[in-house]
Design an enzyme around this catalytic site. Structure first.
Site, mmCIF file in Angstrom:
data_model
loop_
_atom_site.group_PDB
_atom_site.id
_atom_site.type_symbol
_atom_site.label_atom_id
_atom_site.label_comp_id
_atom_site.label_asym_id
_atom_site.label_seq_id
_atom_site.Cartn_x
_atom_site.Cartn_y
_atom_site.Cartn_z
ATOM 1 N N LEU A 159 43.812 75.991 62.638
ATOM 2 C CA LEU A 159 44.151 76.757 63.837
ATOM 3 C C LEU A 159 42.920 77.464 64.393
ATOM 4 O O LEU A 159 42.108 77.998 63.646
ATOM 5 C CB LEU A 159 45.217 77.807 63.500
ATOM 6 C CG LEU A 159 46.545 77.279 62.963
ATOM 7 C CD1 LEU A 159 47.478 78.451 62.662
ATOM 8 C CD2 LEU A 159 47.199 76.312 63.956
ATOM 9 N N ASN B 139 50.959 79.495 55.290
ATOM 10 C CA ASN B 139 50.787 78.050 55.046
ATOM 11 C C ASN B 139 51.162 77.741 53.599
ATOM 12 O O ASN B 139 51.003 78.585 52.712
ATOM 13 C CB ASN B 139 49.310 77.684 55.275
ATOM 14 C CG ASN B 139 49.007 76.224 54.978
ATOM 15 O OD1 ASN B 139 49.735 75.332 55.392
ATOM 16 N ND2 ASN B 139 47.922 75.973 54.244
ATOM 17 N N ASP C 68 42.738 76.148 54.536
ATOM 18 C CA ASP C 68 43.517 76.611 53.376
ATOM 19 C C ASP C 68 42.899 77.841 52.724
ATOM 20 O O ASP C 68 42.930 78.003 51.495
ATOM 21 C CB ASP C 68 43.690 75.476 52.356
ATOM 22 C CG ASP C 68 44.410 74.279 52.962
ATOM 23 O OD1 ASP C 68 45.411 74.492 53.668
ATOM 24 O OD2 ASP C 68 43.971 73.144 52.735
ATOM 25 N N GLY D 227 39.932 79.453 58.308
ATOM 26 C CA GLY D 227 39.357 78.444 57.427
ATOM 27 C C GLY D 227 40.346 77.347 57.080
ATOM 28 O O GLY D 227 41.475 77.312 57.567
ATOM 29 N N HIS E 287 50.305 74.995 50.520
ATOM 30 C CA HIS E 287 49.277 74.002 50.170
ATOM 31 C C HIS E 287 49.550 73.463 48.768
ATOM 32 O O HIS E 287 49.882 74.244 47.858
ATOM 33 C CB HIS E 287 47.887 74.643 50.229
ATOM 34 C CG HIS E 287 46.806 73.682 49.866
ATOM 35 N ND1 HIS E 287 46.409 72.666 50.709
ATOM 36 C CD2 HIS E 287 46.084 73.538 48.724
ATOM 37 C CE1 HIS E 287 45.467 71.936 50.107
ATOM 38 N NE2 HIS E 287 45.248 72.459 48.904
ATOM 39 N N ASP F 251 44.022 82.096 57.881
ATOM 40 C CA ASP F 251 42.915 82.605 58.694
ATOM 41 C C ASP F 251 42.224 81.389 59.329
ATOM 42 O O ASP F 251 42.816 80.321 59.398
ATOM 43 C CB ASP F 251 41.968 83.480 57.848
ATOM 44 C CG ASP F 251 41.318 82.692 56.715
ATOM 45 O OD1 ASP F 251 41.412 81.441 56.710
ATOM 46 O OD2 ASP F 251 40.702 83.332 55.831
HETATM 47 C C1 GAR Z 1 53.032 69.582 51.624
HETATM 48 O O1 GAR Z 1 52.892 69.180 50.285
HETATM 49 C C2 GAR Z 1 52.036 70.659 51.974
HETATM 50 O O2 GAR Z 1 51.710 71.462 50.884
HETATM 51 C C3 GAR Z 1 50.850 69.838 52.419
HETATM 52 O O3 GAR Z 1 51.405 68.811 53.181
HETATM 53 C C4 GAR Z 1 52.655 68.454 52.590
HETATM 54 C C5 GAR Z 1 53.668 68.302 53.694
HETATM 55 O O4 GAR Z 1 54.860 67.779 53.182
HETATM 56 N N1 GAR Z 1 49.916 70.644 53.169
HETATM 57 C C6 GAR Z 1 48.603 70.555 53.025
HETATM 58 O O5 GAR Z 1 48.055 69.735 52.327
HETATM 59 C C7 GAR Z 1 47.811 71.577 53.834
HETATM 60 N N2 GAR Z 1 46.441 71.528 53.493
HETATM 61 P P1 GAR Z 1 56.200 67.826 54.016
HETATM 62 O O6 GAR Z 1 55.870 67.296 55.415
HETATM 63 O O7 GAR Z 1 57.119 66.906 53.281
HETATM 64 O O8 GAR Z 1 56.680 69.242 54.060
#
Ligand code: GAR
Length: 212
Positions: free
Chosen positions: A92, A106, A144, A142, A108, A140
């Site tokens: 963002l 978020n 994650d 960055g 992660h 923020d």
């Molecule tokens: C999730 O595991 C989330 O933690 C990851 O994307 C996936 C989305 O799954 N996010 C990242 O990696 C952010 N850096 P979903 O669409 O089934 O909720």
């Protein structure tokens, strides 16, 4: 508490939030789902539930500043109290961060600050760690980064693949993320841009790591 959920993909976390709302364990109201990808399965799920959806695509060569302005406009029009990134795979920019300081979280699939970015589960395998997991944190500017709110641990198994590890991590995400949203809704967790007050720590599950 009115929530806008930002998604790019499958939407299993969006479903988990909706399930928790339906079950009465997450006192939030999803007022909109916004995606950067028109084809995100999460959008179809939101439409089935009659949740308003918006798409703000970012194509190769598009002006990123304009995209950030458009995204902010669409999200702000939904007037959320909290914005949840649930598999939203874009960083963002200042417009949204400045419009909603400390009100964006978020999820992660790794124990941050380790293994940020797009491939948390694969990087945990490559890093040889025995425990990974998931993190919910304040967003923020960055990738994650931002204050950590809650984490859950997941063992890395000897014969794990990235997909298998990610699937087990997602079981924890689907518990952790709606739980954090609920705690924010009831005031048990308070957020501000620079710090997080979490009187109830949900981070550490005791776990036994199996022999490799
Ligand atoms: C999730 O595991 C989330 O933690 C990851 O994307 C996936 C989305 O799954 N996010 C990242 O990696 C952010 N850096 P979903 O669409 O089934 O909720």
């Amino acid at each position: 508490m009115d929530v806008v959920v930002l998604v790019s993909g499958r939407g299993s976390n969006l479903k988990a939030i909706c399930n928790a709302i339906d079950a009465g364990t997450c006192e939030a109201n999803i007022v909109g789902v916004v995606s950067d990808r028109r084809k995100a399965a999460a959008l179809a799920f939101a439409e089935e539930r009659a949740v308003p959806t918006r798409v703000v695509p970012l194509r190769k060569g598009d002006d990123r500043d304009l995209w950030n302005e458009s995204l902010t406009k669409e999200v702000a029009a939904l007037n959320p109290d909290l914005i949840v990134l649930a598999g939203f795979m874009r960083v963002l920019g200042p417009p949204l961060l400045e419009r909603f300081p400390g009100r964006i979280i978020n999820v992660h699939p790794a124990l941050l600050p380790s293994f940020a970015g797009h491939n948390g589960p694969q990087e945990a395998l490559d890093g040889g760690v025995r425990i990974s997991g998931c993190t919910v944190h304040v967003v923020d500017g960055g990738v994650d980064t931002g204050p950590i709110i809650a984490q859950a641990a997941v063992p890395v198994l000897a014969d794990d693949t990235a997909d298998a590890l990610h699937a087990r991590i997602q079981i924890q995400e689907h518990r952790l993320l709606p739980g954090v949203i609920h705690q924010i809704a009831i005031g048990a967790i308070t957020l501000n841009p620079l710090s997080v007050n979490t009187p109830v720590a949900d981070s550490t599950q005791s776990l036994t790591v199996p022999d490799a």
